[in-house]
Design a protein around this motif. Structure first.
Motif, PDB file in Angstrom:
ATOM      1  N   LYS A 126      -7.960  64.936 116.763  1.00  0.00           N
ATOM      2  CA  LYS A 126      -6.762  64.620 117.532  1.00  0.00           C
ATOM      3  C   LYS A 126      -5.556  64.448 116.612  1.00  0.00           C
ATOM      4  CE  LYS A 126      -5.244  61.410 121.141  1.00  0.00           C
ATOM      5  NZ  LYS A 126      -5.597  60.204 121.909  1.00  0.00           N
ATOM      6  N   HIS A 127      -5.777  63.787 115.477  1.00  0.00           N
ATOM      7  CA  HIS A 127      -4.716  63.587 114.506  1.00  0.00           C
ATOM      8  C   HIS A 127      -4.209  64.928 113.972  1.00  0.00           C
ATOM      9  CE1 HIS A 127      -2.545  61.480 111.299  1.00  0.00           C
ATOM     10  NE2 HIS A 127      -3.020  62.388 110.466  1.00  0.00           N
ATOM     11  N   GLU A 128      -5.130  65.815 113.597  1.00  0.00           N
ATOM     12  CA  GLU A 128      -4.738  67.110 113.052  1.00  0.00           C
ATOM     13  C   GLU A 128      -4.074  67.985 114.116  1.00  0.00           C
ATOM     14  OE1 GLU A 128      -4.780  67.966 109.960  1.00  0.00           O
ATOM     15  OE2 GLU A 128      -5.708  66.074 109.331  1.00  0.00           O
ATOM     16  N   ALA A 129      -4.564  67.904 115.359  1.00  0.00           N
ATOM     17  CA  ALA A 129      -3.968  68.687 116.442  1.00  0.00           C
ATOM     18  C   ALA A 129      -2.530  68.246 116.689  1.00  0.00           C
ATOM     19  CB  ALA A 129      -4.797  68.541 117.714  1.00  0.00           C
ATOM     20  N   PHE A 130      -2.307  66.937 116.658  1.00  0.00           N
ATOM     21  CA  PHE A 130      -0.955  66.431 116.881  1.00  0.00           C
ATOM     22  C   PHE A 130      -0.026  66.821 115.727  1.00  0.00           C
ATOM     23  CE2 PHE A 130       2.350  63.147 117.118  1.00  0.00           C
ATOM     24  CZ  PHE A 130       2.702  63.264 118.452  1.00  0.00           C
ATOM     25  N   LYS A 131      -0.549  66.793 114.499  1.00  0.00           N
ATOM     26  CA  LYS A 131       0.251  67.225 113.352  1.00  0.00           C
ATOM     27  C   LYS A 131       0.659  68.686 113.498  1.00  0.00           C
ATOM     28  CE  LYS A 131      -1.107  66.389 109.213  1.00  0.00           C
ATOM     29  NZ  LYS A 131      -1.994  66.209 108.033  1.00  0.00           N
ATOM     30  N   ALA A 132      -0.272  69.500 113.981  1.00  0.00           N
ATOM     31  CA  ALA A 132       0.032  70.921 114.179  1.00  0.00           C
ATOM     32  C   ALA A 132       1.107  71.102 115.244  1.00  0.00           C
ATOM     33  CB  ALA A 132      -1.235  71.676 114.561  1.00  0.00           C
ATOM     34  N   ILE A 133       1.056  70.276 116.305  1.00  0.00           N
ATOM     35  CA  ILE A 133       2.053  70.361 117.367  1.00  0.00           C
ATOM     36  C   ILE A 133       3.430  69.967 116.841  1.00  0.00           C
ATOM     37  CG2 ILE A 133       2.812  69.248 119.507  1.00  0.00           C
ATOM     38  CD1 ILE A 133      -0.104  69.176 120.364  1.00  0.00           C
ATOM     39  N   VAL A 134       3.479  68.888 116.043  1.00  0.00           N
ATOM     40  CA  VAL A 134       4.745  68.442 115.467  1.00  0.00           C
ATOM     41  C   VAL A 134       5.319  69.519 114.545  1.00  0.00           C
ATOM     42  CG1 VAL A 134       5.811  66.759 113.929  1.00  0.00           C
ATOM     43  CG2 VAL A 134       4.187  66.000 115.672  1.00  0.00           C
ATOM     44  N   ALA A 135       4.441  70.126 113.731  1.00  0.00           N
ATOM     45  CA  ALA A 135       4.896  71.190 112.830  1.00  0.00           C
ATOM     46  C   ALA A 135       5.415  72.381 113.618  1.00  0.00           C
ATOM     47  CB  ALA A 135       3.757  71.619 111.913  1.00  0.00           C
ATOM     48  N   ASP A 136       4.746  72.689 114.724  1.00  0.00           N
ATOM     49  CA  ASP A 136       5.173  73.806 115.566  1.00  0.00           C
ATOM     50  C   ASP A 136       6.523  73.521 116.216  1.00  0.00           C
ATOM     51  OD1 ASP A 136       4.620  76.386 116.972  1.00  0.00           O
ATOM     52  OD2 ASP A 136       4.650  75.073 118.729  1.00  0.00           O
ATOM     53  N   LYS A 137       6.733  72.267 116.614  1.00  0.00           N
ATOM     54  CA  LYS A 137       8.019  71.877 117.196  1.00  0.00           C
ATOM     55  C   LYS A 137       9.132  72.026 116.176  1.00  0.00           C
ATOM     56  CE  LYS A 137       6.953  68.556 120.873  1.00  0.00           C
ATOM     57  NZ  LYS A 137       7.081  67.139 121.271  1.00  0.00           N
TER      58      LYS A 137
END
Length: 209
Positions: free
Chosen positions: A191-202
């Motif tokens: 979940k932590h890594e998925a959220f980091k990926a979303i933030v990076a994508d944003k």
């Protein structure tokens, strides 16, 4: 939002696990078991009656196991790992320190899961799958704990219960708890890594505008 079939399967599995505990206790004569509820003597009518009750039992197991595992995990993270395990580990020779690993790495679990669902259907499916696995594992821990308590209460009063049964139940409960801890940690890391990926994508999307 977890789908109804997923919840149905989860609760039926954990509820069936509780029923198996009572079957096992009945086989060892720890507690009485009506003939109509014995595994090989259940009729179609009885099975139809049991199914919704197994579902309700699964809901109860999930509720109680959530509370119990949260309390145990907090005790381990706040007291055992930082105050006891670390000191014991430092006192061991280097080749024996693997017996007492350091506390699990903490991840930010206060992440809005709605963000995952909105951004990716595939991420939401993976999140539901991992959450389902965690719930089943913690339900198994509660069921094995109940079995251990039943065996422990009868080890000195029943001729069919040997001390080895209690040891086996304790080992099983410990292994199931460690399994749940590992699954929970893996889910938190995912979940932590998925959220980091979303933030990076944003961030990348903002730069492209």
């Amino acid at each position: 939002m977890k789908s109804l079939p997923g919840l149905l399967i989860e609760y039926l599995i954990t509820g069936s696990g509780l029923l198996m505990v009572f079957w096992f206790a009945g086989a060892l004569e720890i507690m009485p078991m009506p003939d109509g509820l014995r595994p090989l003597q259940i009729s179609v009518v009885t099975a139809g009656f049991l199914l919704p009750n197994i579902y309700l039992a699964g809901m109860l197991v999930d509720f109680v196991s959530k509370i119990s595992t949260d309390v145990l995990a907090k005790l381990l993270d706040d007291y055992w790992h930082p105050k006891c395990a670390t000191k014991l580990r430092d006192g061991l020779p280097a080749y024996l320190r693997w017996l007492l690993p350091r506390g699990p790495k903490k991840y930010d679990t206060k992440i809005d899961t709605a963000e995952l669902f909105e951004r990716s259907e595939r991420l939401s499916e993976q999140f539901e799958m991992r959450s389902s696995r965690d719930r089943i594992a913690r339900g198994a821990f509660l069921n094995s704990t109940i079995l251990t308590i039943l065996i422990g209460s009868a080890v000195f009063t029943s001729e069919k219960i040997a001390f080895s049964h209690l040891v086996g139940a304790i080992v099983l409960t410990t292994l199931v708890f460690l399994m749940w801890r590992r699954f929970k940690r893996l889910s938190s890391r995912w979940k932590h890594e998925a959220f980091k990926a979303i933030v990076a994508d944003k961030g990348q999307s903002a730069l492209e505008k």
